[in-house]
Design a protein around this motif. Sequence first.
Motif, mmCIF file in Angstrom:
data_model
loop_
_atom_site.group_PDB
_atom_site.id
_atom_site.type_symbol
_atom_site.label_atom_id
_atom_site.label_comp_id
_atom_site.label_asym_id
_atom_site.label_seq_id
_atom_site.Cartn_x
_atom_site.Cartn_y
_atom_site.Cartn_z
ATOM 1 N N LEU A 99 5.945 30.029 43.577
ATOM 2 C CA LEU A 99 7.267 29.379 43.741
ATOM 3 C C LEU A 99 7.978 30.708 44.427
ATOM 4 O O LEU A 99 8.723 30.430 45.120
ATOM 5 N N ALA A 100 7.664 31.765 44.251
ATOM 6 C CA ALA A 100 8.258 32.872 44.734
ATOM 7 C C ALA A 100 8.231 32.983 46.274
ATOM 8 O O ALA A 100 9.095 33.048 47.192
ATOM 9 N N VAL A 101 6.820 32.632 46.695
ATOM 10 C CA VAL A 101 6.577 32.450 48.221
ATOM 11 C C VAL A 101 7.385 31.347 48.855
ATOM 12 O O VAL A 101 7.801 31.404 50.019
ATOM 13 N N LYS B 112 3.832 29.578 61.263
ATOM 14 C CA LYS B 112 2.637 30.090 60.592
ATOM 15 C C LYS B 112 2.894 31.660 60.244
ATOM 16 O O LYS B 112 2.767 32.140 59.300
ATOM 17 N N LEU B 113 3.865 32.431 61.084
ATOM 18 C CA LEU B 113 4.354 33.829 61.223
ATOM 19 C C LEU B 113 5.190 33.750 59.891
ATOM 20 O O LEU B 113 5.169 34.775 59.091
ATOM 21 N N THR B 114 6.148 32.968 59.688
ATOM 22 C CA THR B 114 6.893 32.763 58.634
ATOM 23 C C THR B 114 6.414 32.648 57.282
ATOM 24 O O THR B 114 6.792 33.269 56.333
ATOM 25 N N ILE B 115 5.335 32.004 57.242
ATOM 26 C CA ILE B 115 4.426 31.650 55.998
ATOM 27 C C ILE B 115 3.851 33.178 55.479
ATOM 28 O O ILE B 115 4.013 33.578 54.686
ATOM 29 N N VAL B 116 3.180 33.678 56.561
ATOM 30 C CA VAL B 116 2.639 34.888 56.326
ATOM 31 C C VAL B 116 3.661 36.217 55.880
ATOM 32 O O VAL B 116 3.399 36.776 55.100
ATOM 33 N N LEU B 117 4.815 35.963 56.446
ATOM 34 C CA LEU B 117 5.800 37.022 56.263
ATOM 35 C C LEU B 117 6.394 36.749 54.711
ATOM 36 O O LEU B 117 6.801 37.647 54.154
ATOM 37 N N ALA B 118 6.455 35.542 54.361
ATOM 38 C CA ALA B 118 6.918 35.272 53.042
ATOM 39 C C ALA B 118 6.130 35.835 52.036
ATOM 40 O O ALA B 118 6.438 36.170 51.095
ATOM 41 N N LEU B 119 4.721 35.703 52.398
ATOM 42 C CA LEU B 119 3.870 36.119 51.424
ATOM 43 C C LEU B 119 3.821 37.657 51.355
ATOM 44 O O LEU B 119 3.530 38.404 50.515
ATOM 45 N N ASP C 257 -2.212 35.722 66.372
ATOM 46 C CA ASP C 257 -3.363 36.001 65.767
ATOM 47 C C ASP C 257 -3.823 37.364 65.965
ATOM 48 O O ASP C 257 -4.470 38.020 64.912
ATOM 49 N N PHE C 258 -3.530 37.862 67.011
ATOM 50 C CA PHE C 258 -3.789 39.412 67.272
ATOM 51 C C PHE C 258 -3.099 40.231 66.450
ATOM 52 O O PHE C 258 -3.648 41.103 65.712
ATOM 53 N N VAL C 259 -1.694 40.088 66.438
ATOM 54 C CA VAL C 259 -0.956 40.936 65.547
ATOM 55 C C VAL C 259 -1.161 40.846 63.954
ATOM 56 O O VAL C 259 -1.239 41.648 63.246
ATOM 57 N N LEU C 260 -1.375 39.604 63.575
ATOM 58 C CA LEU C 260 -1.674 39.269 62.175
ATOM 59 C C LEU C 260 -3.085 40.092 61.691
ATOM 60 O O LEU C 260 -2.999 40.484 60.657
ATOM 61 N N LYS C 261 -4.072 39.921 62.744
ATOM 62 C CA LYS C 261 -5.186 40.840 62.321
ATOM 63 C C LYS C 261 -4.874 42.281 62.400
ATOM 64 O O LYS C 261 -5.663 42.952 61.246
#
Length: 252
Positions: free
Chosen positions: A26-28, A74-81, A157-161
Amino acid sequence: MSSSSKQYTLFDHLLELRSRLLHAVLAVLVVFCSMIYFANDIYEYVSQPLLATMPEGGQMIATDVASSFFAPFKLTIVLALFISMPYILYQVWSFIAPGLYKNEKKLIAPLMFGSSFLFYGGIAFSYYVVFPIVFAFFTSVAPEGVNIATDISSYLDFVLKLFFAFGIAFEIPIVIILMCWTGFTDPYSLRKKRPYIVVGAFVIGMLLTPPDVISQTLLAVPMLLLFELGVFISSIYYKEDDEQSTEEVNHE
């Protein structure tokens, strides 16, 4: 496990675990929903290290029809995490805390705070230090006549890695402290293994980063410094434990 007047069944523990997981999810979701409107602005900010080093006429492109939507999404999901990580760790702490002794609780809480701080520090280091150097190198070695046009999905993908690689690598002090605390090893043994640690750091840098010497070195060197920091902190704990043991023996 610490003693408690109330006995919990396996079903009670599963219900508690489900509750903690739901709170974390829920927080994410809350953080994600609050940022989704700014998804494109967030992606533009993350892409600045590459855009700043591109030659005149260089640009980013979207080779897939839906990538212009899914990449920022996708970037927003990862940033929320990432942003929710302290709260997620708090839920983990709340789940395991009742089963810990008092002295264990005193150590685990600072470790959880430290792990969050180091993880964010690794991400910040990769964005503000590693990215400008790596992207400047990549763009400078492009052959004459080659127009640099990076796909937005490939860039993400590069920067997330690299974000994950540096975030995890910066957890080395926490790992070393836990290893020494559990008795798996001790600071003195780790110091003797320093030559192997140096080789291992560069091997890990090779596996976790793109195949270029610069990013591998920029990951390996901080890992070695963090290793020394972890050994130093662990040796302080060991010294305190030895002093306490000596005092207990004298009292006896």
